[in-house]
Write a protein that holds these residues in place. Sequence first.
Motif, short mmCIF file in Angstrom:
data_model
loop_
_atom_site.label_atom_id
_atom_site.label_comp_id
_atom_site.label_asym_id
_atom_site.label_seq_id
_atom_site.Cartn_x
_atom_site.Cartn_y
_atom_site.Cartn_z
N GLU A 114 0.82 -1.21 0.00
CA GLU A 114 0.00 0.00 0.00
C GLU A 114 0.85 1.26 0.00
O GLU A 114 0.36 2.34 -0.29
CB GLU A 114 -0.89 0.03 1.24
CG GLU A 114 -1.80 -1.18 1.34
CD GLU A 114 -2.34 -1.36 2.75
OE1 GLU A 114 -1.60 -1.05 3.72
OE2 GLU A 114 -3.47 -1.81 2.87
N ASN A 115 2.11 1.14 0.38
CA ASN A 115 2.99 2.29 0.53
C ASN A 115 4.28 2.10 -0.25
O ASN A 115 4.66 0.98 -0.58
CB ASN A 115 3.36 2.52 2.00
CG ASN A 115 2.17 2.86 2.85
OD1 ASN A 115 1.30 3.59 2.42
ND2 ASN A 115 2.12 2.33 4.06
N ASN A 166 16.64 2.48 -4.33
CA ASN A 166 16.41 2.70 -2.90
C ASN A 166 14.92 2.71 -2.54
O ASN A 166 14.58 2.90 -1.39
CB ASN A 166 17.05 4.03 -2.47
CG ASN A 166 17.08 4.18 -0.97
OD1 ASN A 166 17.40 3.24 -0.25
ND2 ASN A 166 16.72 5.35 -0.49
N VAL A 167 14.03 2.49 -3.50
CA VAL A 167 12.59 2.56 -3.24
C VAL A 167 11.95 1.21 -3.50
O VAL A 167 12.22 0.57 -4.50
CB VAL A 167 11.94 3.64 -4.14
CG1 VAL A 167 10.45 3.68 -3.93
CG2 VAL A 167 12.55 5.00 -3.86
N VAL A 168 11.11 0.77 -2.54
CA VAL A 168 10.38 -0.49 -2.68
C VAL A 168 8.93 -0.31 -2.27
O VAL A 168 8.58 0.64 -1.56
CB VAL A 168 11.00 -1.63 -1.82
CG1 VAL A 168 12.39 -1.98 -2.30
CG2 VAL A 168 11.00 -1.27 -0.35
N ALA A 169 8.09 -1.25 -2.69
CA ALA A 169 6.70 -1.28 -2.25
C ALA A 169 6.65 -1.98 -0.90
O ALA A 169 7.37 -2.94 -0.65
CB ALA A 169 5.85 -2.04 -3.27
N ALA A 170 5.80 -1.46 0.01
CA ALA A 170 5.69 -2.03 1.34
C ALA A 170 4.25 -1.96 1.83
O ALA A 170 3.48 -1.10 1.41
CB ALA A 170 6.60 -1.28 2.31
N CYS A 171 3.90 -2.88 2.72
CA CYS A 171 2.57 -2.82 3.32
C CYS A 171 2.62 -1.81 4.48
O CYS A 171 3.69 -1.39 4.91
CB CYS A 171 2.15 -4.20 3.83
SG CYS A 171 3.12 -4.84 5.20
N ARG A 172 1.46 -1.43 4.96
CA ARG A 172 1.41 -0.43 6.04
C ARG A 172 2.10 -0.92 7.30
O ARG A 172 2.79 -0.16 7.97
CB ARG A 172 -0.04 -0.09 6.38
CG ARG A 172 -0.57 0.97 5.53
CD ARG A 172 -1.88 1.50 6.02
NE ARG A 172 -2.40 2.29 4.93
CZ ARG A 172 -3.61 2.67 4.80
NH1 ARG A 172 -4.49 2.37 5.70
NH2 ARG A 172 -3.98 3.38 3.77
N CYS A 202 4.60 -3.13 7.74
CA CYS A 202 6.06 -3.11 7.64
C CYS A 202 6.60 -1.69 7.56
O CYS A 202 7.63 -1.37 8.15
CB CYS A 202 6.54 -3.92 6.44
SG CYS A 202 6.25 -5.69 6.60
N ASN A 203 5.89 -0.82 6.85
CA ASN A 203 6.33 0.57 6.72
C ASN A 203 6.28 1.27 8.08
O ASN A 203 7.17 2.04 8.43
CB ASN A 203 5.45 1.30 5.70
CG ASN A 203 6.13 2.52 5.13
OD1 ASN A 203 7.33 2.68 5.23
ND2 ASN A 203 5.35 3.37 4.51
N SER A 204 5.25 0.99 8.87
CA SER A 204 5.14 1.58 10.21
C SER A 204 6.20 1.00 11.14
O SER A 204 6.75 1.72 11.98
CB SER A 204 3.75 1.32 10.80
OG SER A 204 2.78 1.97 10.04
N LYS A 205 6.46 -0.28 10.99
CA LYS A 205 7.47 -0.93 11.83
C LYS A 205 8.86 -0.39 11.54
O LYS A 205 9.64 -0.11 12.44
CB LYS A 205 7.44 -2.45 11.59
CG LYS A 205 8.40 -3.24 12.42
CD LYS A 205 8.25 -4.73 12.12
CE LYS A 205 9.24 -5.55 12.91
NZ LYS A 205 9.13 -6.98 12.59
N LYS A 206 9.16 -0.17 10.28
CA LYS A 206 10.48 0.30 9.87
C LYS A 206 10.69 1.77 10.21
O LYS A 206 11.75 2.18 10.66
CB LYS A 206 10.68 0.08 8.37
CG LYS A 206 12.05 0.47 7.88
CD LYS A 206 12.17 0.12 6.42
CE LYS A 206 13.39 0.74 5.84
NZ LYS A 206 13.36 2.18 5.76
#
Length: 159
Positions: free
Chosen positions: A91-92, A109-115, A117-121
């Motif tokens: 989603e992000n 340097n850019v990847v697709a991530a779910c919310r 994992c993005n919040s965790k990172k």
Amino acid sequence: MARSLVLNATQQPLAVVPARRAVVLVLKEKADIVVSDGIVFRSERLQLPAPTVVKLRYFVHVPYRARAALTRRAVFARDEWTCQYCGRSAENVDHVIPKSRGGTHTWENVVAACRRCNSKKENRMPHEVGLKLFRAPFAPSDALRLSLGPLEPEWEPFL
């Protein structure tokens, strides 16, 4: 809404447009219908098959780009709409090396991530929070396919 593939006069794919725009190109005699899907646009005096592939009657010069444009949609398409950390639906867009730590906004340097994992990172490096990339980010070689989105079966002979 139906979409149409627009070909240059040299049969090279240029873009994807709504079928309605393709009909306007045909009506203004700027393009010819190459493939139709059986649907018909009707008016009081005219019937026109809905084009899925149109070919321009004139050549359009397209400037050469060494790399594909880095857009959100293109990142999701490259990563097949899956999170590169856990494999769920993405989603992000996430910067592997955060911009605040010197990371750049580039394909590498850019990847697709779910919310989740993005919040965790957040603003940290992946190894600091126990995340690992499924595959390293890369600059795609086929920019056109990324910009087209889902492909119609009728388009395959022209791509």
